[in-house]
Motif scaffolding. Sequence first.
Motif, short mmCIF file in Angstrom:
data_model
loop_
_atom_site.label_atom_id
_atom_site.label_comp_id
_atom_site.label_asym_id
_atom_site.label_seq_id
_atom_site.Cartn_x
_atom_site.Cartn_y
_atom_site.Cartn_z
N LEU A 1 42.39 57.13 52.25
CA LEU A 1 42.67 56.62 50.91
C LEU A 1 41.43 55.98 50.29
N THR A 2 41.46 55.86 48.97
CA THR A 2 40.41 55.17 48.24
C THR A 2 40.96 53.87 47.70
N SER A 3 40.28 52.76 47.99
CA SER A 3 40.69 51.45 47.49
C SER A 3 39.62 50.92 46.54
N LEU A 4 39.99 50.71 45.31
CA LEU A 4 39.08 50.17 44.29
C LEU A 4 39.52 48.77 43.94
N LYS A 5 38.61 47.80 44.07
CA LYS A 5 38.97 46.41 43.73
C LYS A 5 39.10 46.29 42.21
N LEU A 6 40.29 45.90 41.79
CA LEU A 6 40.57 45.77 40.37
C LEU A 6 40.03 44.45 39.83
N TYR A 7 40.29 43.37 40.53
CA TYR A 7 39.75 42.07 40.15
C TYR A 7 39.97 41.09 41.29
N GLU A 8 39.32 39.95 41.19
CA GLU A 8 39.50 38.87 42.17
C GLU A 8 40.23 37.72 41.51
N ASP A 9 41.09 37.10 42.30
CA ASP A 9 41.96 36.05 41.79
C ASP A 9 41.71 34.77 42.59
N PRO A 10 41.28 33.69 41.95
CA PRO A 10 41.08 32.44 42.71
C PRO A 10 42.40 31.87 43.22
N ILE A 11 42.36 31.35 44.43
CA ILE A 11 43.53 30.68 44.99
C ILE A 11 43.49 29.21 44.59
N ILE B 1 38.24 21.27 50.69
CA ILE B 1 38.31 22.53 51.43
C ILE B 1 37.92 23.67 50.51
N ALA B 2 37.32 24.69 51.07
CA ALA B 2 36.94 25.86 50.30
C ALA B 2 38.14 26.80 50.20
N LEU B 3 38.60 27.01 48.96
CA LEU B 3 39.75 27.89 48.76
C LEU B 3 39.29 29.34 48.64
N PRO B 4 40.04 30.27 49.20
CA PRO B 4 39.64 31.69 49.20
C PRO B 4 39.86 32.36 47.85
N VAL B 5 39.50 33.61 47.79
CA VAL B 5 39.73 34.45 46.62
C VAL B 5 40.53 35.66 47.08
N ALA B 6 41.54 36.03 46.32
CA ALA B 6 42.38 37.17 46.68
C ALA B 6 42.02 38.37 45.82
N GLY B 7 41.90 39.52 46.43
CA GLY B 7 41.60 40.74 45.70
C GLY B 7 42.86 41.52 45.36
N THR B 8 42.81 42.24 44.25
CA THR B 8 43.86 43.19 43.88
C THR B 8 43.23 44.57 43.85
N TYR B 9 43.86 45.54 44.52
CA TYR B 9 43.25 46.85 44.73
C TYR B 9 44.10 47.97 44.14
N VAL B 10 43.40 48.96 43.59
CA VAL B 10 44.03 50.21 43.16
C VAL B 10 43.83 51.22 44.29
N VAL B 11 44.93 51.75 44.81
CA VAL B 11 44.87 52.64 45.97
C VAL B 11 45.30 54.05 45.55
N THR B 12 44.47 55.05 45.86
CA THR B 12 44.79 56.43 45.52
C THR B 12 44.41 57.36 46.66
N LYS B 13 44.94 58.56 46.61
CA LYS B 13 44.55 59.61 47.55
C LYS B 13 44.05 60.83 46.78
#
Length: 292
Positions: free
Chosen positions: A155-165, A262-274
């Motif tokens: 599969l191909t995963s493209l990061k759509l954007y990052e979201d701060p936690i 504390i250092a808060l993480p960042v969450a990614g949102t991905y577009v997944v295709t085949k």
Amino acid sequence: MDMKWLKTFVTAAKTENFHQTAERLYIAQPTVTVHIKQIESLLGVGLFEKKGRNIALTTAGKRFLPYAINILGSFEEGIQDLETWGKGYKHKISLAVSPLIAASILPNFIRIFMKRNPTIEVAINVMESNLIGEAIRNGSADIGLSRVQFENLGLTSLKLYEDPIIAIAPHDGGDAESALPLEFEKVIYENIILSHNHPVYWDDLLFHIKQKYPRICSMVVSQVNVTKRFIEEGLGISFLPRSTVTRELLEGRVLEVFTDKIALPVAGTYVVTKMKSEVINLFITHLCDHYK
């Protein structure tokens, strides 16, 4: 062969009971018996045998069942295609979307996309992020929107954007404009941390929080919507992607707690295709442009 006979046969194979079959199909039980006898007469074999008060497929019935399912599936797919065509749709895209994304960022984009592309039908299947990769791989969905990045399965995963936690706490009941900022250490010790509502960052985040604040209490709440409701009811705090609580923050139902401890993480949102097609590429292009 009448499609009603096939539907009765497939349903009876699932229920193993003529009475339950009749209830599911909203027909009389004698009608079920007639349908089965008609299809058995046409095929020249018995499809069921009695097993106490229930029924069971014969060897011939087991052999014929997958063909009956395929025939029904093709028939229903053809009807759906005609209905889609009759509504003016020329293409269809099937999405596999995580509950987190479906309840937050997706509705606004889908509304805009469908308005701009009225000939494209969009079907949305909501499923947990860890199931989305397999849905794309086996072709049951064209595009996945996931909080998990898939680096295998072809599969191909493209990061759509990052979201701060961000840290989210219950509203304290005061005037938000005049209230002093909440003290992070007090909030984290006085509340239960509602954890593991995201598939990626929680194990590491909870580990780091416990190193800094060893006396904290936590409770697993696996769904974001439930987590947000618990926070609103004063049952705890959590660390959530900002996009998932934008409305609640604007409406004053929850409060953001700021911290540099504390250092808060960042969450990614991905577009997944085949597989790619003109319509799939169009959808992804619009999606990326929308969230730039």
